[in-house]
Design a protein around this motif. Structure first.
Motif, PDB file in Angstrom:
ATOM      1  N   VAL A  91       0.869  -1.173   0.000  1.00 42.98           N
ATOM      2  CA  VAL A  91       0.000   0.000   0.000  1.00 42.98           C
ATOM      3  C   VAL A  91       0.910   1.227   0.000  1.00 42.98           C
ATOM      4  CG1 VAL A  91      -1.756   1.295   1.261  1.00 42.98           C
ATOM      5  CG2 VAL A  91      -1.844  -1.210   1.211  1.00 42.98           C
ATOM      6  N   THR A  92       0.628   2.177  -0.903  1.00 48.22           N
ATOM      7  CA  THR A  92       1.419   3.395  -1.016  1.00 48.22           C
ATOM      8  C   THR A  92       0.521   4.606  -0.826  1.00 48.22           C
ATOM      9  OG1 THR A  92       2.965   2.357  -2.552  1.00 48.22           O
ATOM     10  CG2 THR A  92       2.929   4.756  -2.524  1.00 48.22           C
ATOM     11  N   ALA A  93       0.999   5.568  -0.027  1.00 50.90           N
ATOM     12  CA  ALA A  93       0.315   6.846   0.174  1.00 50.90           C
ATOM     13  C   ALA A  93       1.135   7.918  -0.524  1.00 50.90           C
ATOM     14  CB  ALA A  93       0.185   7.149   1.661  1.00 50.90           C
ATOM     15  N   LEU A  94       0.535   8.625  -1.485  1.00 52.74           N
ATOM     16  CA  LEU A  94       1.197   9.679  -2.239  1.00 52.74           C
ATOM     17  C   LEU A  94       0.447  10.985  -1.997  1.00 52.74           C
ATOM     18  CD1 LEU A  94       3.207  10.733  -4.405  1.00 52.74           C
ATOM     19  CD2 LEU A  94       1.511  10.019  -6.125  1.00 52.74           C
ATOM     20  N   SER A 127       2.586   8.676  10.637  1.00 51.59           N
ATOM     21  CA  SER A 127       3.357   9.921  10.509  1.00 51.59           C
ATOM     22  C   SER A 127       3.231  10.557   9.129  1.00 51.59           C
ATOM     23  CB  SER A 127       4.822   9.681  10.858  1.00 51.59           C
ATOM     24  OG  SER A 127       4.937   9.222  12.183  1.00 51.59           O
ATOM     25  N   LEU A 128       2.012  10.602   8.609  1.00 48.47           N
ATOM     26  CA  LEU A 128       1.758  11.266   7.336  1.00 48.47           C
ATOM     27  C   LEU A 128       1.313  12.703   7.592  1.00 48.47           C
ATOM     28  CD1 LEU A 128      -0.260   8.396   5.625  1.00 48.47           C
ATOM     29  CD2 LEU A 128       2.066   9.115   5.060  1.00 48.47           C
ATOM     30  N   PRO A 129       1.915  13.682   6.942  1.00 48.32           N
ATOM     31  CA  PRO A 129       1.449  15.055   7.100  1.00 48.32           C
ATOM     32  C   PRO A 129       0.006  15.172   6.611  1.00 48.32           C
ATOM     33  CG  PRO A 129       3.597  15.000   6.029  1.00 48.32           C
ATOM     34  CD  PRO A 129       3.093  13.586   6.087  1.00 48.32           C
ATOM     35  N   ALA A 130      -0.769  16.022   7.248  1.00 43.53           N
ATOM     36  CA  ALA A 130      -2.158  16.242   6.827  1.00 43.53           C
ATOM     37  C   ALA A 130      -2.165  16.711   5.379  1.00 43.53           C
ATOM     38  CB  ALA A 130      -2.823  17.267   7.736  1.00 43.53           C
ATOM     39  N   GLY A 131      -3.216  16.338   4.655  1.00 46.12           N
ATOM     40  CA  GLY A 131      -3.330  16.770   3.267  1.00 46.12           C
ATOM     41  C   GLY A 131      -4.134  15.799   2.434  1.00 46.12           C
ATOM     42  N   ASP A 132      -4.091  15.999   1.126  1.00 44.30           N
ATOM     43  CA  ASP A 132      -4.832  15.187   0.172  1.00 44.30           C
ATOM     44  C   ASP A 132      -3.905  14.101  -0.379  1.00 44.30           C
ATOM     45  OD1 ASP A 132      -7.263  14.741  -1.337  1.00 44.30           O
ATOM     46  OD2 ASP A 132      -6.170  15.448  -3.094  1.00 44.30           O
ATOM     47  N   TYR A 133      -4.383  12.850  -0.409  1.00 47.19           N
ATOM     48  CA  TYR A 133      -3.553  11.710  -0.805  1.00 47.19           C
ATOM     49  C   TYR A 133      -4.237  10.844  -1.855  1.00 47.19           C
ATOM     50  CZ  TYR A 133      -0.281  12.462   3.016  1.00 47.19           C
ATOM     51  OH  TYR A 133       0.675  13.006   3.836  1.00 47.19           O
ATOM     52  N   ILE A 134      -3.406  10.140  -2.603  1.00 47.31           N
ATOM     53  CA  ILE A 134      -3.842   9.031  -3.444  1.00 47.31           C
ATOM     54  C   ILE A 134      -3.259   7.782  -2.788  1.00 47.31           C
ATOM     55  CG2 ILE A 134      -3.653   7.904  -5.691  1.00 47.31           C
ATOM     56  CD1 ILE A 134      -3.291  10.712  -6.900  1.00 47.31           C
ATOM     57  N   ILE A 135      -4.106   6.806  -2.486  1.00 49.36           N
ATOM     58  CA  ILE A 135      -3.681   5.564  -1.842  1.00 49.36           C
ATOM     59  C   ILE A 135      -3.795   4.454  -2.881  1.00 49.36           C
ATOM     60  CG2 ILE A 135      -3.997   4.034   0.134  1.00 49.36           C
ATOM     61  CD1 ILE A 135      -3.472   7.025   0.877  1.00 49.36           C
ATOM     62  N   THR A 136      -2.697   3.739  -3.103  1.00 46.97           N
ATOM     63  CA  THR A 136      -2.720   2.674  -4.106  1.00 46.97           C
ATOM     64  C   THR A 136      -2.355   1.332  -3.491  1.00 46.97           C
ATOM     65  OG1 THR A 136      -0.430   3.071  -4.755  1.00 46.97           O
ATOM     66  CG2 THR A 136      -2.126   4.205  -6.024  1.00 46.97           C
ATOM     67  N   THR A 165      -6.916   1.810  -6.577  1.00 47.64           N
ATOM     68  CA  THR A 165      -6.548   3.173  -6.189  1.00 47.64           C
ATOM     69  C   THR A 165      -7.717   3.858  -5.490  1.00 47.64           C
ATOM     70  OG1 THR A 165      -5.090   3.362  -8.103  1.00 47.64           O
ATOM     71  CG2 THR A 165      -5.771   5.413  -7.079  1.00 47.64           C
ATOM     72  N   ARG A 166      -7.384   4.658  -4.476  1.00 48.63           N
ATOM     73  CA  ARG A 166      -8.352   5.532  -3.810  1.00 48.63           C
ATOM     74  C   ARG A 166      -7.818   6.954  -3.929  1.00 48.63           C
ATOM     75  NH1 ARG A 166      -9.917   0.959  -3.510  1.00 48.63           N
ATOM     76  NH2 ARG A 166     -11.119  -0.028  -1.871  1.00 48.63           N
ATOM     77  N   ALA A 167      -8.528   7.802  -4.667  1.00 47.54           N
ATOM     78  CA  ALA A 167      -8.082   9.175  -4.888  1.00 47.54           C
ATOM     79  C   ALA A 167      -8.782  10.131  -3.924  1.00 47.54           C
ATOM     80  CB  ALA A 167      -8.376   9.593  -6.325  1.00 47.54           C
ATOM     81  N   HIS A 168      -8.186  11.286  -3.717  1.00 49.59           N
ATOM     82  CA  HIS A 168      -8.746  12.370  -2.906  1.00 49.59           C
ATOM     83  C   HIS A 168      -9.063  11.938  -1.478  1.00 49.59           C
ATOM     84  CE1 HIS A 168      -8.838  14.603  -6.589  1.00 49.59           C
ATOM     85  NE2 HIS A 168      -9.602  13.690  -7.151  1.00 49.59           N
TER      86      HIS A 168
END
Length: 100
Positions: free
Chosen positions: A29-32, A53-62, A72-75
């Protein structure tokens, strides 16, 4: 002289978030983030993963199997101090690796 000021206790506030969930064992699983930062984690033998420890924000999870993206899960909006559950489909609803 006695002070009548209330006692104030400082509480640390988290500035990071995390994702967790279920996915097929052994896959990645990757968080971008929208800023380009990425982290990845291999799904455990029991079919669970957690990326902290992911900074807050908008991510794409693959979800990746080898070099190939399979889902993929976007936004995905991550909020500081909170976790987000992102589950991926597992064959026959079995995320854990089968005993051999």
């Amino acid at each position: 002289m006695v002070s009548s000021l209330p006692s104030v206790t400082a509480h640390a506030q988290s500035t990071t978030a995390h994702i967790f969930g279920q996915a097929p064992a052994g896959e990645t699983v990757t968080a971008l983030s929208s800023t380009g930062m990425h982290r990845h984690e291999t799904v455990s033998k029991k079919g669970h993963y957690k990326i902290e420890s992911l900074p807050a924000g908008d991510y794409i999870i693959t979800l990746q199997k080898g070099e190939q993206t399979v889902d993929t899960r976007a936004h995905v909006a991550l909020i500081a101090g909170r976790g987000a559950e992102i589950d991926f489909a597992c064959p026959n609803d079995q995320c854990a690796a089968a005993d051999r």
